[in-house]
Write an enzyme that holds these catalytic residues in place. Structure first.
Site, PDB file in Angstrom:
ATOM      1  N   THR A 129       0.865  -1.194  -0.079  1.00  0.00           N
ATOM      2  CA  THR A 129       0.136  -0.163   0.015  1.00  0.00           C
ATOM      3  C   THR A 129       0.982   1.262  -0.015  1.00  0.00           C
ATOM      4  OG1 THR A 129      -2.139  -0.927   0.918  1.00  0.00           O
ATOM      5  CG2 THR A 129      -1.552   1.202   1.289  1.00  0.00           C
ATOM      6  N   SER A 256       5.092  -7.033  -1.357  1.00  0.00           N
ATOM      7  CA  SER A 256       4.516  -6.992  -0.021  1.00  0.00           C
ATOM      8  C   SER A 256       5.295  -8.291   0.569  1.00  0.00           C
ATOM      9  CB  SER A 256       2.849  -7.163  -0.168  1.00  0.00           C
ATOM     10  OG  SER A 256       2.513  -7.593   1.064  1.00  0.00           O
ATOM     11  N   CYS A 382      -9.359  -5.913   1.727  1.00  0.00           N
ATOM     12  CA  CYS A 382      -9.512  -4.557   2.374  1.00  0.00           C
ATOM     13  C   CYS A 382     -10.903  -3.776   2.215  1.00  0.00           C
ATOM     14  CB  CYS A 382      -8.686  -3.735   1.698  1.00  0.00           C
ATOM     15  SG  CYS A 382      -6.852  -4.248   1.417  1.00  0.00           S
TER      16      CYS A 382
END
Length: 458
Positions: A129, A256, A382
């Site tokens: 993110t 990630s 999310c």
């Protein structure tokens, strides 16, 4: 000597705790099957209660796109940097700092090796993110005098879409490319959307909800032809499909740690050096990571992400074959017993560990609640708290009723055949139960086309 003793005791404590948990709580497919007695009656179990939901044991985990368990080999690599090698990697005056800095640089090289990059092109962040925010906002802010236009897709991760909306509020133009019914973008529409003031093209490599793999090399060639920087969110692609930053011609890539059996709280950003891409930092401070991402680099997390990348590089081919077999087992097992099952997204251009299915004539939230013994989701972690249908499925043209019934099954490195078989049984059982209560399904079985019915309001 004392630090080794502490580490040994800590590992022993972890092993004992894991064994105790496995014996008391962990619900594998076999343990779940044992809940039923020989005479068919259900045996009483102490069970677990969480958020008002009672289940017989820990659910099967099939939500690997949301997060993955830490690989034990990764944990082994990280432990010394929590216990004895705890130095700040930016401390330049003593041994503790030197060894931590060396570990960070080793981890940087491991990440770079997995994507075919140079270690000097890797910047550590807190996750994908943050990397996406730096890429989208950082590039456009740096080149704002000449470049005022961004191109992305309607199926991007929320953090890319929200970053683009933030830029729109600042006066930038954003083109949100539609996708085809299989989830892939139309390359001709991408080419037509590029303008002289286009400063960035951002396209996710592997979609987090439907697992579709975009034609990255073709997109990269178009961006190179028009000399436009190309960013990709590769959080779901890293360690799962082969990545080569030169073949893809990407200028920036978001990565990630916790999606590849590494720790949470760490990610990386690939920034191409030749031709050089510049970004405006989104965080100010001590100027770490070449001034792009200030803040103390967390050595244990970086070591963990590096180790996870090395394991993934060595075992990617084996993992892919094994997970593909489990995906076929899951899909065929469900389709053999149920009709009206639709795979969302392309089956040809897809990461095999992501299987997004819609079940006709079933209400999605009821299905999820009924599958409390299987940890699955209705889409992105999310946005799964929302009762709205997935914006990704809506972008594919999936009708609202089918979008509401989607379930994402995530298969990973540690998923077993027994877990897949148990998931098939529970899914089939719950879908059949809900359909038995559905008047619409009864009408369909009688040959009535429910789409042609004109419903009257009383």
């Amino acid at each position: 000597m004392s630090s080794k003793l502490i580490a040994s005791n800590f590992r022993h404590h972890l092993r004992k705790s894991a064994q105790k948990l496995r014996g008391q709580l962990l619900s594998t497919a076999a343990e779940a099957a044992e809940v039923t007695e020989q005479d068919g009656s259900k045996s009483k179990s102490s069970g677990l209660t969480m958020k008002g939901v009672e289940i017989s044991g820990r659910p099967l985990y099939l939500d690997v796109q949301a997060t993955s368990p830490v690989d034990p080999r990764v944990m082994d690599a990280m432990l010394p940097f929590y216990l004895s090698r705890f130095g700040n990697p930016h401390s330049r005056t003593h041994f503790y700092g030197w060894e931590s800095d060396e570990a960070v640089e080793h981890g940087r090289g491991q990440v770079a090796s997995l994507i075919g990059a140079s270690a000097k092109e890797i910047v550590f962040t807190s996750g994908a993110t943050e990397s996406n925010n730096i890429s989208v906002k950082g590039v456009m802010h740096f080149y704002k005098d000449k470049k005022r236009h961004v191109i992305t897709t309607q199926t991007e991760h929320k953090c890319v879409l929200d970053s683009c909306r933030h830029l729109q509020q600042e006066g930038f133009d954003v083109t949100y490319l539609p996708v085809q019914c299989d989830g892939l973008i139309d390359l001709d529409k991408l080419r037509a959307a590029i303008r002289p003031d286009t400063g960035l093209v951002s396209v996710m490599a592997v979609n987090n909800e439907i697992g579709v793999v975009q034609p990255m090399e073709e997109i990269g060639r178009i961006c190179k032809e028009f000399n436009v920087p190309f960013h990709t969110d590769a959080a779901q692609a890293l360690g799962k499909i082969p990545i080569d930053v030169d073949k893809w011609n990407v200028s920036l890539m978001s990565l990630s740690g916790h999606k590849i059996y590494g720790p949470k709280g760490v990610g990386a950003l690939y920034l191409r050096r030749r031709p050089r891409i510049r970004v405006e930092p989104q965080m100010n401070g001590g100027g770490q990571e070449r001034g792009i991402r200030s803040g103390t680099v967390p050595t244990p997390l970086v070591v963990g992400m590096g180790a996870a990348c090395e394991v993934a590089k060595n075992e990617m081919e084996y993992d892919h074959k094994r997970i593909a077999a489990l995906q076929h087992r899951l899909l065929n097992g469900i389709r053999d017993k149920l009709d009206g099952v639709v795979v969302n997204g392309s089956m040809e251009n897809r990461y095999v560990g992501n299987l997004n299915l819609s079940f006709a004539y079933v209400e999605g939230e009821s299905l999820l609640m009924g599958l409390k013994e299987v940890a699955v989701s209705s889409g992105s972690a999310c946005t799964s708290a929302s009762l709205e249908p997935s914006y990704v499925l809506r972008a594919l043209g999936v009708e609202e009723d089918m979008a509401h019934t989607s379930i994402r099954f995530g298969i990973g490195r540690f998923t077993t055949e027994a877990e897949i078989d148990r998931a098939v049984d529970l899914t089939v059982q719950q879908v059949q139960k809900l359909r038995d209560m559905s008047p619409l399904y009864e009408m369909v079985k009688e040959g009535i086309n429910i789409k042609e019915i004109q419903w009257a309001q009383h």
